[in-house]
Design a protein around this motif. Structure first.
Motif, mmCIF file in Angstrom:
data_model
loop_
_atom_site.group_PDB
_atom_site.id
_atom_site.type_symbol
_atom_site.label_atom_id
_atom_site.label_comp_id
_atom_site.label_asym_id
_atom_site.label_seq_id
_atom_site.Cartn_x
_atom_site.Cartn_y
_atom_site.Cartn_z
ATOM 1 N N GLU A 89 -125.306 37.150 -10.737
ATOM 2 C CA GLU A 89 -124.928 35.972 -11.518
ATOM 3 C C GLU A 89 -123.977 35.078 -10.724
ATOM 4 O OE1 GLU A 89 -126.204 35.124 -14.543
ATOM 5 O OE2 GLU A 89 -127.524 36.830 -14.132
ATOM 6 N N VAL A 90 -123.941 33.823 -11.103
ATOM 7 C CA VAL A 90 -123.050 32.848 -10.469
ATOM 8 C C VAL A 90 -121.634 33.039 -10.989
ATOM 9 C CG1 VAL A 90 -122.524 30.393 -10.231
ATOM 10 C CG2 VAL A 90 -124.909 31.179 -10.128
ATOM 11 N N SER A 91 -120.685 33.074 -10.070
ATOM 12 C CA SER A 91 -119.264 33.079 -10.413
ATOM 13 C C SER A 91 -118.706 31.719 -10.044
ATOM 14 C CB SER A 91 -118.520 34.167 -9.635
ATOM 15 O OG SER A 91 -118.983 35.446 -9.990
ATOM 16 N N ASP A 92 -118.085 31.048 -10.995
ATOM 17 C CA ASP A 92 -117.515 29.722 -10.760
ATOM 18 C C ASP A 92 -116.014 29.871 -10.567
ATOM 19 O OD1 ASP A 92 -116.647 27.084 -10.764
ATOM 20 O OD2 ASP A 92 -118.014 26.485 -12.376
ATOM 21 N N HIS A 93 -115.552 29.565 -9.361
ATOM 22 C CA HIS A 93 -114.138 29.692 -9.020
ATOM 23 C C HIS A 93 -113.444 28.333 -8.997
ATOM 24 C CE1 HIS A 93 -114.978 33.861 -7.902
ATOM 25 N NE2 HIS A 93 -116.044 33.398 -7.298
ATOM 26 N N LYS A 97 -118.669 27.957 -6.049
ATOM 27 C CA LYS A 97 -119.473 28.859 -6.870
ATOM 28 C C LYS A 97 -120.087 29.867 -5.918
ATOM 29 C CE LYS A 97 -120.697 25.503 -10.406
ATOM 30 N NZ LYS A 97 -121.797 24.784 -11.080
ATOM 31 N N THR A 98 -120.176 31.130 -6.356
ATOM 32 C CA THR A 98 -120.721 32.170 -5.507
ATOM 33 C C THR A 98 -121.744 33.013 -6.269
ATOM 34 O OG1 THR A 98 -119.003 33.791 -6.099
ATOM 35 C CG2 THR A 98 -118.563 32.355 -4.198
ATOM 36 N N ALA A 99 -122.643 33.630 -5.517
ATOM 37 C CA ALA A 99 -123.575 34.626 -6.048
ATOM 38 C C ALA A 99 -123.898 35.574 -4.900
ATOM 39 C CB ALA A 99 -124.834 33.970 -6.592
ATOM 40 N N GLU A 100 -124.071 36.839 -5.230
ATOM 41 C CA GLU A 100 -124.188 37.858 -4.193
ATOM 42 C C GLU A 100 -125.537 38.579 -4.230
ATOM 43 O OE1 GLU A 100 -120.679 40.535 -3.309
ATOM 44 O OE2 GLU A 100 -122.023 41.918 -4.352
#
Length: 118
Positions: A89-93, A97-100
């Motif tokens: 899932e996308v993490s919004d910082h 934004k990141t996804a692994e």
């Protein structure tokens, strides 16, 4: 950087099963390796001076994270899903934004999209 002697970056991803790793990376990169300089090593050029290298090294396998900048994180996730490469899932910082994704050896590929807001 004026006067810099640095010309490129290669992220090395140690794996245990070369064939399985190459097949996985071919899926999300979208092509065969650009270079296979020796047995057990495959390299892809991701950007002008940015490469990843998959190398057989069972003792170090699974302990590496490579950060890959993308223009559009949702498009990257969709492209990976289309070739059955799981991306979290996308993490919004806020600023990024990141996804692994995790390769078969356990190495992490962290896709990062910088915020377009000022």
């Amino acid at each position: 950087m004026p006067g810099s002697n640095l010309v490129n970056v290669v992220g090395v991803l140690p794996v245990t099963d070369h064939a399985k790793a190459v097949a996985w990376y071919q899926k999300w990169v979208g092509r065969a390796p650009d270079v296979e300089p020796m047995e057990g090593i495959a390299e892809w050029q991701l950007a002008e001076n940015a490469w990843i290298q998959v190398a057989v090294d069972p003792g170090s396998a699974g302990g590496t994270t490579v950060v890959v900048g993308v223009e559009d994180l949702d498009a990257q996730r969709s492209a990976c899903a289309a070739v059955e490469v799981a991306v979290g899932e996308v993490s919004d910082h806020g600023f990024v934004k990141t996804a692994e994704a995790v390769d078969p050896a356990g190495n992490k590929i962290l896709f990062v999209q910088e915020s377009r807001e000022p």
